[in-house]
Design a protein around this motif. Structure first.
Motif, PDB file in Angstrom:
ATOM      1  N   THR A  50      64.996  22.886  72.283  1.00 17.73           N
ATOM      2  CA  THR A  50      65.916  21.859  72.797  1.00 17.73           C
ATOM      3  C   THR A  50      66.812  21.306  71.703  1.00 17.73           C
ATOM      4  OG1 THR A  50      64.269  20.130  72.470  1.00 17.73           O
ATOM      5  CG2 THR A  50      64.323  21.206  74.631  1.00 17.73           C
ATOM      6  N   THR A  51      66.403  21.442  70.446  1.00 17.24           N
ATOM      7  CA  THR A  51      67.196  20.874  69.352  1.00 17.24           C
ATOM      8  C   THR A  51      67.977  21.933  68.583  1.00 17.24           C
ATOM      9  OG1 THR A  51      65.327  21.027  67.833  1.00 17.24           O
ATOM     10  CG2 THR A  51      65.580  18.955  69.037  1.00 17.24           C
ATOM     11  N   CYS A  52      67.581  23.219  68.659  1.00 18.45           N
ATOM     12  CA  CYS A  52      68.236  24.274  67.861  1.00 18.45           C
ATOM     13  C   CYS A  52      68.966  25.239  68.789  1.00 18.45           C
ATOM     14  CB  CYS A  52      67.202  25.009  67.015  1.00 18.45           C
ATOM     15  SG  CYS A  52      67.911  26.308  65.979  1.00 18.45           S
ATOM     16  N   GLU A  53      70.263  25.221  68.710  1.00 18.77           N
ATOM     17  CA  GLU A  53      71.086  26.077  69.566  1.00 18.77           C
ATOM     18  C   GLU A  53      70.875  27.563  69.234  1.00 18.77           C
ATOM     19  OE1 GLU A  53      75.793  26.850  70.278  1.00 18.77           O
ATOM     20  OE2 GLU A  53      75.165  24.806  69.834  1.00 18.77           O
ATOM     21  N   GLU A  54      70.733  27.892  67.985  1.00 18.32           N
ATOM     22  CA  GLU A  54      70.536  29.277  67.564  1.00 18.32           C
ATOM     23  C   GLU A  54      69.234  29.840  68.120  1.00 18.32           C
ATOM     24  OE1 GLU A  54      70.159  31.572  63.372  1.00 18.32           O
ATOM     25  OE2 GLU A  54      71.696  30.017  63.487  1.00 18.32           O
ATOM     26  N   CYS A  55      68.150  29.076  68.083  1.00 18.54           N
ATOM     27  CA  CYS A  55      66.870  29.531  68.623  1.00 18.54           C
ATOM     28  C   CYS A  55      66.921  29.605  70.146  1.00 18.54           C
ATOM     29  CB  CYS A  55      65.746  28.605  68.167  1.00 18.54           C
ATOM     30  SG  CYS A  55      65.345  28.822  66.418  1.00 18.54           S
ATOM     31  N   GLU A  56      67.693  28.743  70.771  1.00 16.33           N
ATOM     32  CA  GLU A  56      67.841  28.780  72.233  1.00 16.33           C
ATOM     33  C   GLU A  56      68.522  30.088  72.663  1.00 16.33           C
ATOM     34  OE1 GLU A  56      69.700  26.036  75.809  1.00 16.33           O
ATOM     35  OE2 GLU A  56      70.128  25.542  73.722  1.00 16.33           O
ATOM     36  N   VAL A  57      69.563  30.493  71.934  1.00 14.69           N
ATOM     37  CA  VAL A  57      70.249  31.756  72.228  1.00 14.69           C
ATOM     38  C   VAL A  57      69.319  32.932  71.958  1.00 14.69           C
ATOM     39  CG1 VAL A  57      72.153  33.253  71.500  1.00 14.69           C
ATOM     40  CG2 VAL A  57      72.547  30.818  71.826  1.00 14.69           C
ATOM     41  N   THR A  58      68.557  32.834  70.859  1.00 18.88           N
ATOM     42  CA  THR A  58      67.606  33.900  70.525  1.00 18.88           C
ATOM     43  C   THR A  58      66.567  34.051  71.625  1.00 18.88           C
ATOM     44  OG1 THR A  58      67.911  33.497  68.174  1.00 18.88           O
ATOM     45  CG2 THR A  58      65.940  34.703  68.816  1.00 18.88           C
ATOM     46  N   ALA A  59      66.070  32.949  72.155  1.00 18.44           N
ATOM     47  CA  ALA A  59      65.074  32.998  73.225  1.00 18.44           C
ATOM     48  C   ALA A  59      65.676  33.568  74.508  1.00 18.44           C
ATOM     49  CB  ALA A  59      64.507  31.603  73.474  1.00 18.44           C
ATOM     50  N   ALA A  60      66.939  33.282  74.762  1.00 20.41           N
ATOM     51  CA  ALA A  60      67.589  33.804  75.965  1.00 20.41           C
ATOM     52  C   ALA A  60      67.827  35.312  75.852  1.00 20.41           C
ATOM     53  CB  ALA A  60      68.907  33.071  76.200  1.00 20.41           C
ATOM     54  N   ILE A  61      68.121  35.785  74.676  1.00 20.62           N
ATOM     55  CA  ILE A  61      68.437  37.204  74.476  1.00 20.62           C
ATOM     56  C   ILE A  61      67.185  38.046  74.269  1.00 20.62           C
ATOM     57  CG2 ILE A  61      69.580  38.794  72.876  1.00 20.62           C
ATOM     58  CD1 ILE A  61      71.691  36.682  72.442  1.00 20.62           C
ATOM     59  N   ALA A  62      66.109  37.469  73.807  1.00 21.22           N
ATOM     60  CA  ALA A  62      64.903  38.219  73.454  1.00 21.22           C
ATOM     61  C   ALA A  62      64.363  39.093  74.581  1.00 21.22           C
ATOM     62  CB  ALA A  62      63.834  37.267  72.945  1.00 21.22           C
ATOM     63  N   PRO A  63      64.267  38.625  75.860  1.00 21.93           N
ATOM     64  CA  PRO A  63      63.756  39.534  76.905  1.00 21.93           C
ATOM     65  C   PRO A  63      64.640  40.772  77.095  1.00 21.93           C
ATOM     66  CG  PRO A  63      63.736  37.269  77.671  1.00 21.93           C
ATOM     67  CD  PRO A  63      64.465  37.273  76.371  1.00 21.93           C
ATOM     68  N   TRP A  64      65.945  40.575  77.048  1.00 19.37           N
ATOM     69  CA  TRP A  64      66.850  41.722  77.203  1.00 19.37           C
ATOM     70  C   TRP A  64      66.686  42.683  76.032  1.00 19.37           C
ATOM     71  CZ3 TRP A  64      70.849  43.836  74.385  1.00 19.37           C
ATOM     72  CH2 TRP A  64      71.602  44.814  75.050  1.00 19.37           C
ATOM     73  N   MET A  65      66.570  42.150  74.832  1.00 20.44           N
ATOM     74  CA  MET A  65      66.395  43.005  73.653  1.00 20.44           C
ATOM     75  C   MET A  65      65.068  43.765  73.714  1.00 20.44           C
ATOM     76  SD  MET A  65      69.049  42.929  71.789  1.00 20.44           S
ATOM     77  CE  MET A  65      68.548  43.544  70.215  1.00 20.44           C
ATOM     78  N   THR A  66      64.040  43.144  74.268  1.00 23.50           N
ATOM     79  CA  THR A  66      62.752  43.826  74.409  1.00 23.50           C
ATOM     80  C   THR A  66      62.879  45.004  75.381  1.00 23.50           C
ATOM     81  OG1 THR A  66      61.610  41.755  73.969  1.00 23.50           O
ATOM     82  CG2 THR A  66      60.327  43.499  75.010  1.00 23.50           C
ATOM     83  N   ARG A  67      63.570  44.767  76.518  1.00 16.20           N
ATOM     84  CA  ARG A  67      63.796  45.868  77.476  1.00 16.20           C
ATOM     85  C   ARG A  67      64.648  46.959  76.836  1.00 16.20           C
ATOM     86  NH1 ARG A  67      64.871  41.646  80.990  1.00 16.20           N
ATOM     87  NH2 ARG A  67      67.090  42.127  80.912  1.00 16.20           N
TER      88      ARG A  67
END
Length: 159
Positions: free
Chosen positions: A29-46
């Motif tokens: 909630t406080t780190c925008e970079e980690c929020e984007v990383t968390a959003a992209i991580a499932p797609w990157m795993t697939r």
């Protein structure tokens, strides 16, 4: 652009294994970079689990060998093109020769062919006959020989 967040590796690990801790959720909630990383991580795993290609590329040595063979084939076609043109010209000359011969002697040929009928054999026995000259048979022999040679050349050249 800011430096990478020190929690980014933990966020990637948590997204891959779906193992979120409360502190990491709070950090998102406080780190925008980690929020984007968390959003992209499932797609990157697939994306990571996808095979490299739908169609595996052949070995480069095989591609090179095929290219060399095709280049040799193209060279052979280029070299034999004048011979093929001469062969086609020879076919046209022979066909024209047969057409000219048949046109020139058509009346005599028609009479000669009709003389092979039984009633004409009786007529010719009484004195009338349709004759063909020696030059006609010489021309037929030459044209037939050239036709046979062209046919044999075509058959043997294909092998």
């Amino acid at each position: 652009m800011s430096d990478a967040c020190r929690f980014e590796a933990n966020v990637i690990h948590a997204a891959r294994h779906d193992a979120w801790s409360e502190s990491l959720r709070a950090h998102l909630t406080t780190c925008e970079e980690c929020e984007v990383t968390a959003a992209i991580a499932p797609w990157m795993t697939r994306f990571e689990r996808m095979p490299d290609r739908e169609h595996i590329l052949p070995d480069p040595q095989v591609v090179w060998l095929k290219a060399q063979i095709l280049r040799g084939t193209a060279d052979a076609l280029r070299v034999t093109r004048p011979l093929n043109i001469m062969q086609i010209a020879a076919y046209l000359v022979v066909a024209g020769g047969w057409a000219a011969l048949l046109t020139w002697k058509w009346d005599v040929l028609r009479r000669w062919l009709s003389s092979l009928a039984p009633e004409q054999i009786v007529f010719e026995a009484s004195g009338g006959q349709a004759t063909l000259s020696v030059s006609f048979f010489g021309i037929v022999f030459v044209l037939a020989s050239v036709t046979v040679m062209l046919a044999l050349h075509t058959i043997l050249a294909e092998e």
